[in-house]
Design an enzyme around this catalytic site. Structure first.
Site, PDB file in Angstrom:
ATOM      1  N   GLU A 122       0.839  -1.195   0.000  1.00  0.00           N
ATOM      2  CA  GLU A 122       0.000   0.000   0.000  1.00  0.00           C
ATOM      3  C   GLU A 122       0.878   1.250   0.000  1.00  0.00           C
ATOM      4  OE1 GLU A 122      -2.799  -0.095   3.244  1.00  0.00           O
ATOM      5  OE2 GLU A 122      -3.709  -1.970   2.555  1.00  0.00           O
ATOM      6  N   GLU A 189      -8.716   1.723  -4.450  1.00  0.00           N
ATOM      7  CA  GLU A 189      -9.823   1.368  -3.561  1.00  0.00           C
ATOM      8  C   GLU A 189     -10.617   2.603  -3.169  1.00  0.00           C
ATOM      9  OE1 GLU A 189      -8.712  -1.192  -0.310  1.00  0.00           O
ATOM     10  OE2 GLU A 189     -10.672  -0.984   0.656  1.00  0.00           O
TER      11      GLU A 189
HETATM   12  O1  KIV Z   1      -6.751  -7.007   1.686  1.00  0.00           O
HETATM   13  C1  KIV Z   1      -7.568  -6.950   0.747  1.00  0.00           C
HETATM   14  O2  KIV Z   1      -8.511  -7.742   0.640  1.00  0.00           O
HETATM   15  C2  KIV Z   1      -7.390  -5.900  -0.247  1.00  0.00           C
HETATM   16  C3  KIV Z   1      -8.482  -5.678  -1.235  1.00  0.00           C
HETATM   17  C4  KIV Z   1      -9.612  -4.967  -0.589  1.00  0.00           C
HETATM   18  C5  KIV Z   1      -8.023  -4.978  -2.449  1.00  0.00           C
HETATM   19  O3  KIV Z   1      -6.393  -5.240  -0.242  1.00  0.00           O
END
Ligand code: KIV
Length: 271
Positions: A122, A189
């Site tokens: 991220e 997201e």
């Molecule tokens: O951890 C997860 O499931 C994610 C998705 C929401 C993209 O990062």
């Protein structure tokens, strides 16, 4: 015929080709062998072993508590189940933020100990060094912008991100930078659909959206949400394909009734 039908194993190159040809990429999360096997046989392109396992598997309020060891355990279970999809694993909170060496070590552990195909991190420009260092080891990296749940305490809410021009501009710049650094794809997201479309059209790597509208190159959902197992979570972007909370609950109730009434096991269900 779609790229999807022809290929035996989805690779990062296949995803690139799907974007080029305009074929949408379908991605779902999985954390265990049985679920991954069903998702694979349905023909999914990408499985994400998301750190959402922290919520849906372990019952934590956020994704922060899950550890690298736990992610490796989930990823290994998924890898043993699948044939076709590319399997991407989230680097969990605390396993890459300190410095790029730690990020590389964490990514190597995931690849070596689980057999996964790629990792997801991220963030944007602030994790440049980590992304580049992981890539030097030959590990494909997927980016993640917009609502990044590992930063929930900085954001304060799970509301839509990048509604204001300044944040939207920064996100678009970050997307271009992630492409430049060498990411093979990007998750966006919970951002406005118009912005997600602009991002998808501005970069050549696939952009996979969750709560980001129809203009991205693919979609991802958390499997437990789309199956309706997590009935208390109802964001607008979520399409529920089943109501498993109810059907599983009914099956459990029926089993309890059958045991207590001595209906189960019957003569035919014993040796
Ligand atoms: O951890 C997860 O499931 C994610 C998705 C929401 C993209 O990062």
């Amino acid at each position: 015929m779609s790229v999807h039908k022809e290929i035996k194993k989805v690779t990062t190159n296949v995803l690139q080709e799907m974007k080029r040809r305009g074929e949408k990429i379908a991605m779902l999360t999985a954390y265990d062998y049985t679920m991954a096997k069903i998702i694979d046989s349905a023909g999914i392109d990408v499985i994400l072993v998301g750190d959402s396992a922290s919520n849906v598997m372990a019952g934590h309020e956020t994704t922060l508590p899950i550890t690298l060891d736990q992610m490796i355990y989930h990823a290994g279970s998924v890898i043993r189940a699948i044939n076709r999809p590319l399997v991407v694993v989230d680097l969990p909170f605390g396993s890459y933020q300190a410095n790029s060496k730690e990020a590389l070590n964490s990514a190597i552990r995931i690849m070596k100990e689980s057999g996964a195909h790629a990792v997801k991190l991220e963030g944007g420009r602030e994790i440049k060094e980590s992304i580049e260092r992981i890539l030097t080891a030959g590990i494909p990296v997927m980016g993640h912008l917009g609502l990044t749940p590992q930063s929930i305490y900085k954001f304060g809410t799970y509301n839509v991100r990048a509604k204001e021009e300044e944040e939207a501009d920064r996100l678009l710049e970050d997307a271009k930078l992630l492409e430049q650094y060498g990411c093979f794809a990007l998750v966006v997201e919970k951002i406005p659909a118009v912005l997600a479309t602009t991002v998808s059209q501005s970069i050549s790597i696939p952009v996979i959206g969750i709560g980001a509208g129809a203009g991205t190159d693919g979609q991802v959902l958390v499997t437990h949400d789309m199956l309706g197992m997590t009935h208390e979570f109802s964001p607008r972007f979520l399409r529920r394909y089943l109501n498993l909370y109810e059907s599983m609950g009914n099956a459990f109730k029926q089993y309890i009734t059958d045991v207590k009434s001595k209906d189960f096991p019957s003569d035919k269900e014993q040796y």
